[in-house]
Write a protein that holds these residues in place. Structure first.
Motif, PDB file in Angstrom:
ATOM      1  N   VAL A 168      10.177  -0.023  13.496  1.00  0.00           N
ATOM      2  CA  VAL A 168      10.232   1.558  13.633  1.00  0.00           C
ATOM      3  C   VAL A 168       8.981   2.189  14.203  1.00  0.00           C
ATOM      4  CG1 VAL A 168      10.803   4.004  12.757  1.00  0.00           C
ATOM      5  CG2 VAL A 168      11.824   1.779  11.703  1.00  0.00           C
ATOM      6  N   PRO A 169       9.050   2.622  15.542  1.00  0.00           N
ATOM      7  CA  PRO A 169       7.677   3.254  16.113  1.00  0.00           C
ATOM      8  C   PRO A 169       7.469   4.498  15.400  1.00  0.00           C
ATOM      9  CG  PRO A 169       9.485   2.955  17.711  1.00  0.00           C
ATOM     10  CD  PRO A 169      10.187   2.742  16.457  1.00  0.00           C
ATOM     11  N   CYS A 170       6.316   5.054  15.789  1.00  0.00           N
ATOM     12  CA  CYS A 170       5.557   6.197  15.180  1.00  0.00           C
ATOM     13  C   CYS A 170       5.632   7.290  16.008  1.00  0.00           C
ATOM     14  CB  CYS A 170       4.290   6.077  14.923  1.00  0.00           C
ATOM     15  SG  CYS A 170       3.459   7.450  13.997  1.00  0.00           S
ATOM     16  N   TYR A 171       6.426   8.522  15.576  1.00  0.00           N
ATOM     17  CA  TYR A 171       6.535   9.630  16.245  1.00  0.00           C
ATOM     18  C   TYR A 171       5.804  10.497  15.739  1.00  0.00           C
ATOM     19  CZ  TYR A 171      10.419   6.694  17.913  1.00  0.00           C
ATOM     20  OH  TYR A 171      11.097   5.716  18.354  1.00  0.00           O
ATOM     21  N   CYS A 172       4.912  11.333  16.308  1.00  0.00           N
ATOM     22  CA  CYS A 172       3.975  12.252  15.688  1.00  0.00           C
ATOM     23  C   CYS A 172       4.970  13.667  15.458  1.00  0.00           C
ATOM     24  CB  CYS A 172       2.888  12.718  16.675  1.00  0.00           C
ATOM     25  SG  CYS A 172       2.923  13.279  18.012  1.00  0.00           S
TER      26      CYS A 172
ATOM     27  N   LEU B 229       8.732  -3.095   9.587  1.00  0.00           N
ATOM     28  CA  LEU B 229       7.687  -2.612   9.997  1.00  0.00           C
ATOM     29  C   LEU B 229       7.692  -0.908  10.311  1.00  0.00           C
ATOM     30  CD1 LEU B 229       4.965  -3.757  10.653  1.00  0.00           C
ATOM     31  CD2 LEU B 229       5.551  -4.361  12.897  1.00  0.00           C
ATOM     32  N   ASN B 230       6.804  -0.268   9.943  1.00  0.00           N
ATOM     33  CA  ASN B 230       6.971   1.049  10.245  1.00  0.00           C
ATOM     34  C   ASN B 230       5.727   1.589  11.230  1.00  0.00           C
ATOM     35  OD1 ASN B 230       8.144   3.855  10.449  1.00  0.00           O
ATOM     36  ND2 ASN B 230       7.231   4.393   8.432  1.00  0.00           N
ATOM     37  N   ARG B 231       5.878   2.768  11.926  1.00  0.00           N
ATOM     38  CA  ARG B 231       5.026   3.419  12.663  1.00  0.00           C
ATOM     39  C   ARG B 231       4.246   2.367  13.456  1.00  0.00           C
ATOM     40  NH1 ARG B 231       2.031   7.706   8.665  1.00  0.00           N
ATOM     41  NH2 ARG B 231       1.247   8.363  10.617  1.00  0.00           N
ATOM     42  N   VAL B 232       4.894   1.478  14.307  1.00  0.00           N
ATOM     43  CA  VAL B 232       4.390   0.657  15.244  1.00  0.00           C
ATOM     44  C   VAL B 232       4.128   1.604  16.446  1.00  0.00           C
ATOM     45  CG1 VAL B 232       4.861  -1.435  16.428  1.00  0.00           C
ATOM     46  CG2 VAL B 232       6.245  -0.973  14.582  1.00  0.00           C
TER      47      VAL B 232
ATOM     48  N   LYS C  61       0.872  -1.294   0.087  1.00  0.00           N
ATOM     49  CA  LYS C  61       0.083  -0.095   0.146  1.00  0.00           C
ATOM     50  C   LYS C  61       0.746   1.278  -0.023  1.00  0.00           C
ATOM     51  CE  LYS C  61      -4.087  -1.753   2.242  1.00  0.00           C
ATOM     52  NZ  LYS C  61      -5.175  -1.412   3.398  1.00  0.00           N
ATOM     53  N   GLY C  62       0.240   2.305  -0.183  1.00  0.00           N
ATOM     54  CA  GLY C  62       0.870   3.859  -0.281  1.00  0.00           C
ATOM     55  C   GLY C  62       1.144   4.230   1.130  1.00  0.00           C
ATOM     56  N   GLY C  63       1.813   5.311   1.333  1.00  0.00           N
ATOM     57  CA  GLY C  63       2.203   5.816   2.715  1.00  0.00           C
ATOM     58  C   GLY C  63       2.540   5.106   3.780  1.00  0.00           C
ATOM     59  N   THR C  64       3.580   4.139   3.510  1.00  0.00           N
ATOM     60  CA  THR C  64       4.071   3.362   4.704  1.00  0.00           C
ATOM     61  C   THR C  64       5.270   3.779   5.179  1.00  0.00           C
ATOM     62  OG1 THR C  64       5.029   1.933   2.961  1.00  0.00           O
ATOM     63  CG2 THR C  64       3.064   1.319   3.671  1.00  0.00           C
ATOM     64  N   GLY C  65       5.773   4.907   4.304  1.00  0.00           N
ATOM     65  CA  GLY C  65       7.172   5.517   5.175  1.00  0.00           C
ATOM     66  C   GLY C  65       8.340   5.348   4.030  1.00  0.00           C
ATOM     67  N   LYS C  66       8.096   4.693   2.960  1.00  0.00           N
ATOM     68  CA  LYS C  66       9.353   4.329   1.936  1.00  0.00           C
ATOM     69  C   LYS C  66      10.224   5.402   1.895  1.00  0.00           C
ATOM     70  CE  LYS C  66       6.259   3.208  -1.284  1.00  0.00           C
ATOM     71  NZ  LYS C  66       5.433   3.441  -0.478  1.00  0.00           N
ATOM     72  N   THR C  67       9.688   6.699   1.386  1.00  0.00           N
ATOM     73  CA  THR C  67      10.337   7.866   1.149  1.00  0.00           C
ATOM     74  C   THR C  67      11.274   8.458   2.432  1.00  0.00           C
ATOM     75  OG1 THR C  67       8.800   8.380  -0.443  1.00  0.00           O
ATOM     76  CG2 THR C  67      10.549  10.044  -0.149  1.00  0.00           C
ATOM     77  N   THR C  68      10.565   8.567   3.353  1.00  0.00           N
ATOM     78  CA  THR C  68      11.144   9.158   4.631  1.00  0.00           C
ATOM     79  C   THR C  68      12.234   8.131   5.022  1.00  0.00           C
ATOM     80  OG1 THR C  68       8.926   9.483   5.522  1.00  0.00           O
ATOM     81  CG2 THR C  68      10.641   9.326   6.989  1.00  0.00           C
ATOM     82  N   LEU C  69      12.110   6.915   5.027  1.00  0.00           N
ATOM     83  CA  LEU C  69      12.875   5.797   5.410  1.00  0.00           C
ATOM     84  C   LEU C  69      14.255   5.527   4.289  1.00  0.00           C
ATOM     85  CD1 LEU C  69      10.546   2.988   6.602  1.00  0.00           C
ATOM     86  CD2 LEU C  69      12.225   4.286   8.085  1.00  0.00           C
TER      87      LEU C  69
ATOM     88  N   LYS D 159      10.281  18.509   7.241  1.00  0.00           N
ATOM     89  CA  LYS D 159      11.733  18.234   6.760  1.00  0.00           C
ATOM     90  C   LYS D 159      12.325  16.782   7.483  1.00  0.00           C
ATOM     91  CE  LYS D 159      13.667  21.674   4.383  1.00  0.00           C
ATOM     92  NZ  LYS D 159      14.900  21.831   3.850  1.00  0.00           N
ATOM     93  N   GLU D 160      11.490  15.760   7.498  1.00  0.00           N
ATOM     94  CA  GLU D 160      11.970  14.558   8.211  1.00  0.00           C
ATOM     95  C   GLU D 160      13.003  14.069   8.043  1.00  0.00           C
ATOM     96  OE1 GLU D 160       8.210  14.880   7.455  1.00  0.00           O
ATOM     97  OE2 GLU D 160       8.509  13.878   5.565  1.00  0.00           O
ATOM     98  N   PHE D 161      13.400  14.241   6.384  1.00  0.00           N
ATOM     99  CA  PHE D 161      14.486  13.427   5.921  1.00  0.00           C
ATOM    100  C   PHE D 161      15.703  13.886   6.618  1.00  0.00           C
ATOM    101  CE2 PHE D 161      15.917  17.288   3.581  1.00  0.00           C
ATOM    102  CZ  PHE D 161      17.223  17.082   3.593  1.00  0.00           C
TER     103      PHE D 161
END
Ligand code: ATP
Ligand code: MG
Length: 298
Positions: free
Chosen positions: A258-262, A201-204, A12-20, A269-271
């Protein structure tokens, strides 16, 4: 060291690929490795936003034969070295290949080039050529690839470049069946030729700092002292445990949870989190990933 190429992919989209992908590339470069980062999410490019950079020449031009690799790759190394806390630290190179976000260019990639039967073989050849040229010319230790989610033409093409595929799953909207099916059906065609695939696993679970939950859209990042206080107050969760269970269900080895951090979720600019806030638990998790044995070799 031989070049390792790692692609972030998801069902699915929006899983954090680009950020990671962007964070991992920045982290590896900050540790002295030479890295190229490629935006092969040609349907919805976004690295240009993360790096605040709009080049004149894009990967699209390279793939359609209208530009040379050297005209497309952008050297971002000085951004990395500037942001590393220790000025004496030897950092590596970071080159980025951006994908063109303009509507017409996306349309061209979607409907035009690469769709004819002969074109397809030509394209795959071009892809392999690009990979070889990057390895030859840029002497890089890592090629990090950001891809489009799912099984569309370009997502699959991008995976053909990878020695390792990190299947990124977002906790909360898991689709175990779809993911498992993709992992077996799609990845098998790559793993047969020696590629490895891992579950990431992201945003756990979720950590929300009180201040940012008050006004998340205004609260970008904390200063160092505040960050240290915040980190020490974070609850200990069992994300590794959750990851282990899911990895069994999906049938893939877990590479990271990776946990989810709000504060990251609402930051623009999370990169640069790994460089700007090396004490942030997200940065620590990425550091662990960057230093893991699976990243280095198989
Ligand atoms: N560990 C995390 N904690 C909090 N927020 C995160 C985390 N990882 C990613 N995000 C946020 O989730 C959102 C989606 O991330 P990102 O754009 O990297 O996903 P993607 O898989 O590349 O999406 P797409 O499939 O659309 O390309 C972004 O707002 C990002 O900041
Ligand atoms: Mg993305």
């Amino acid at each position: 060291m031989t070049t390792r190429s790692i692609a972030f992919h998801s069902y699915k989209g929006g899983t954090g690929k680009t950020t990671l992908a962007a964070n991992l590339a920045a982290k590896l470069a900050s540790e002295g490795y030479n890295v190229t980062l490629l935006d092969l999410d040609v349907y919805a490019p976004s690295l240009q936003v993360y790096f605040d950079y709009y080049p004149e020449t894009w990967l699209n031009d390279l793939l359609s034969g209208n530009a040379k690799l050297s005209e497309v790759m952008v050297d971002i190394s000085s951004t990395v070295s500037k942001l590393v806390a220790d000025p004496g630290k030897k950092t590596g190179k970071l080159w980025v290949g951006f994908s063109n976000p303009q509507k017409e260019e996306i349309y061209k990639m979607e409907g035009g080039i690469g769709k004819q039967k002969n074109d397809k073989i030509e394209f795959l050849r071009k892809f392999i050529q690009v990979r070889e040229e990057i390895i030859d010319r840029y002497d890089c230790d890592y090629i990090i690839v950001d891809t489009s989610p799912g099984v569309r033409y370009w997502s699959i093409n991008a995976l053909a470049l990878a020695d390792a595929i990190f299947l990124t799953l977002k906790f909360g909207d898991l689709d175990i069946e779809g993911t498992r099916k993709m992992a077996t059906d799609l990845y098998n065609s790559f793993t047969r030729f020696g590629a490895k695939s891992y579950l990431l696993l992201n945003r756990v679970a979720g950590y929300c700092v009180p201040e940012s939950s008050q006004a998340p859209h205004l609260h970008i990042h904390h200063d160092k002292q505040e960050m240290t206080r915040m980190i020490s107050s974070l609850p200990v969760t069992d994300e590794q445990e959750i990851g282990k269970t899911l990895s069994e269900q999906v049938g893939m080895d877990l590479i990271s949870a990776v946990p989810c951090y709000c504060d990251i979720q609402f930051s623009r600019k999370e990169f640069l989190t790994v460089l700007e806030h090396p004490e942030h638990p997200f940065a620590k998790q990425l550091e662990k990933l960057a230093m893991s044995q699976q990243i280095k070799s198989d």
